[in-house]
Write an enzyme that holds these catalytic residues in place. Structure first.
Site, PDB file in Angstrom:
ATOM      1  N   HIS A  88       0.859  -1.192   0.000  1.00  0.00           N
ATOM      2  CA  HIS A  88       0.000   0.000   0.000  1.00  0.00           C
ATOM      3  C   HIS A  88       0.894   1.241   0.000  1.00  0.00           C
ATOM      4  CE1 HIS A  88      -3.783   2.175   1.004  1.00  0.00           C
ATOM      5  NE2 HIS A  88      -2.959   3.000   1.643  1.00  0.00           N
ATOM      6  N   ASP A 136      -2.086 -10.058   0.926  1.00  0.00           N
ATOM      7  CA  ASP A 136      -1.237  -9.184   0.129  1.00  0.00           C
ATOM      8  C   ASP A 136      -2.099  -8.416  -0.864  1.00  0.00           C
ATOM      9  OD1 ASP A 136       0.838  -7.931  -1.118  1.00  0.00           O
ATOM     10  OD2 ASP A 136       1.585  -9.709  -2.161  1.00  0.00           O
ATOM     11  N   GLU A 187       0.646  -1.762   4.466  1.00  0.00           N
ATOM     12  CA  GLU A 187       1.253  -0.427   4.487  1.00  0.00           C
ATOM     13  C   GLU A 187       2.485  -0.381   5.388  1.00  0.00           C
ATOM     14  OE1 GLU A 187      -0.184   4.188   4.507  1.00  0.00           O
ATOM     15  OE2 GLU A 187      -1.198   2.830   5.896  1.00  0.00           O
TER      16      GLU A 187
END
Length: 563
Positions: free
Chosen positions: A460, A508, A517
């Site tokens: 992310h 994922d 993230e």
């Protein structure tokens, strides 16, 4: 104190004594008949050339040993030497025999992981990037931040926001790791790299503090955030909702500011500047600038004036209202103590140590530390780290009066923490924790991008997920990449993602930041852990008796010369 007592049958009674300080003080101990020094303990402050403060604690214990049976005593000496020799031989065998290949293999793995983890910070840089920046999919960005006065720093995570609080924490932690382990960084060729990362952050932190002036006497300004997660007056686009590379940003980036009552933010900035000043002690002009700024800020935020109230930066909307969702602070005394501790190391001024020791005791009495944070060191809790530093001061410098109450409390806390690590359950957990991150887990996945053959492909992260094709991409176009199932076109090398849930499950998926993230504060912890676990240099230089461990035991005390 007499420890030898003779009876008619020529036996000797041996007693062990602990000083009123609550610990053994071997560095100054003397046996009247025999003196033995195996250099297993830190040297006393007197051996370091420091002058001693008066202490109500005894710093030495005199032993009077009467040997009445020389034959038995010789047997004891021979047996002891034999045991020591056996231990040495066993250690050599463990080092050079079958373990050798596996041992160096593990070292190589940690070296690679550490090098990669540092690259992540290069990917998070904002501002005019250096020509030798290692991350090829990044370019100059955020050049209008704060009307050009707040250019630089780091983007916090996968969005394009710059949060001051975790940035300062990151610089403090990275600086601490360099102060302790610079021989290890130097051996693997990363010392200059990490110092450049720290300087990138400390340069930015210097910009966050605006001193009082004639137009606003007594009022300082601290900038807590650049970028926005909410709507602003000129655009509905912002750094959180808009999926866009930082190089492509064209929307307005508001700046959040605080006054000197943002005690926790100020304390962390003070700590970061002070710790960084030790990293750059050879650059006297820069180091002095860092220290001077930290001292000025400390004086302002700890002033004792009627009506002045200290507090948390996230309690005020204009200061940390938006940061509250991401980095909500639950206390401020630990940060002020943290800042005072590092200022003491940076200056040697005992007024900062007195502030630290007195206020740490008050914070503990008021139970500011959350129960869920006990024994945890991270951006919101500095209690454990504070106690470790004060315990280190106690053992290595033995300052004594008038700091002993806080020192003793800190030592007890650290003792309890160490005992918890040595418990059967915790010992097993601690032993596999870095291996877990690097791939020894139920998912058989490394949670550090680029490490091993199986790692997250859909991190992310805006910059990593949008192609570096020299084309400008709007927010709408960026949204296509957010929702794409394709792997990121750019590898965010060294980024540690948030990782699995409590059931060891990991998804994922780019649109699930709670899994994928990364953040600079988390990666700072990863770097500190990896360098601590890394093997010491093969050809250790003189490090005040700790060369075999790869630790600079006394570098942190560089500026402490007490009268």
């Amino acid at each position: 104190m007499d420890i030898g007592e003779t009876s008619n049958n020529d036996t000797i009674l041996y007693l062990h004594s602990i000083s009123p300080a609550g610990r053994l003080l071997p560095s100054a101990s003397r046996w009247n008949s025999i003196e033995m020094d195996f250099n297993l303990f830190p040297q006393s402050r007197n051996n370091l050339g420091y002058n001693s403060l008066p202490s109500r604690f005894s710093k030495s214990v005199d032993f009077k040993l009467t040997v009445t049976n020389k034959k038995n005593f010789k047997r004891f000496i021979y047996a002891s030497l034999a045991v020591v020799s056996l231990i040495v031989v066993l250690c050599l065998l463990l080092h050079f025999l079958p373990n050798k290949q596996r041992h160096h293999g593990a070292t190589k793995d940690l070296t690679l992981a550490l090098k990669q983890a540092l690259v992540f910070f290069d990917a998070q840089k904002s501002g005019v990037l250096p020509k030798d920046n290692t991350v090829k999919f990044r370019g100059d960005s955020g050049l209008d931040d704060g009307n050009k006065s707040l250019v630089g720093g780091f983007y916090d995570s996968g969005n394009n926001i710059k949060f001051s609080f975790p940035t300062a924490y990151t610089i403090t932690l990275l600086s601490w790791s360099v102060i302790e382990y610079h021989p290890k960084y130097e051996e693997i060729g990363e010392l200059d790299h990490i110092k450049s990362i720290i300087k990138w952050g400390s340069d930015y932190l210097l910009k966050l503090f605006i001193r009082p002036n004639e137009s606003s006497p007594g009022s300082a300004t601290l900038f807590s955030q650049v970028g926005s997660v909410g709507k602003n007056k000129t655009s509905t686009e912002n750094d959180d909702k808009c999926w866009q590379r930082p190089e492509d940003m064209r929307y307005t980036r508001p700046v959040s500011s605080c006054d000197e009552t943002a005690s926790d933010l100020a304390g962390e900035i003070i700590a970061a500047l002070s710790a960084a000043s030790l990293v750059f002690k050879d650059d006297k002009m820069y180091s002095t600038n860092l220290t001077k700024t930290a001292m000025e800020l400390f004086d302002i935020v700890t002033k004792d004036e009627p009506g002045f109230v200290q507090g948390m930066y996230t309690t005020k909307d204009e200061c940390g209202g938006q940061a509250r969702e991401f980095y909500n602070s639950t206390g401020y005394k630990d940060e002020l103590v943290w800042g005072g501790t590092w200022l003491f190391f940076a200056t040697g001024n005992t007024s900062y140590l007195r502030y630290t020791t007195e206020n740490l005791v008050l914070a503990e009495e008021e139970e500011e530390e959350l129960s869920v944070d006990k024994g945890i060191f991270y951006w919101n809790n500095k209690f454990t780290a504070n106690t470790v530093l004060l315990t280190r001061l106690r053992y290595f410098l033995d300052l004594g009066y008038p700091y002993e109450e806080s020192f003793l409390s800190s030592t007890n806390n650290v003792d309890s923490l160490m005992c918890s690590y040595l418990s059967p359950t915790m010992h097993k957990t601690q032993g596999i924790c870095v291996n877990y991150i690097l791939g020894d887990n139920p998912m058989k996945m490394s949670y550090v991008v680029g490490f091993s053959n199986n790692y997250p492909q859909h991190v992310h992260h805006r910059g990593a997920s949008i192609p570096w094709d020299n084309q400008w991409h709007s927010c709408a176009e960026g949204g296509t990449w957010l929702n794409s199932e394709k792997p990121n076109p750019n590898q965010l090398l060294g980024a540690m993602v948030r990782g699995p849930d409590q059931y060891d499950m990991f998804l994922d998926e780019r649109d699930k930041p709670w899994f994928t993230e990364p953040s600079i504060s988390s990666n700072a912890g990863l770097v500190a852990a990896l360098v601590a676990l890394h093997d010491p240099p093969h050809s250790p230089s003189s490090l005040n008796g700790a060369g075999s461990l790869g630790i600079d035991s006394y570098g942190i005390f560089h500026n402490i010369h007490l009268n």
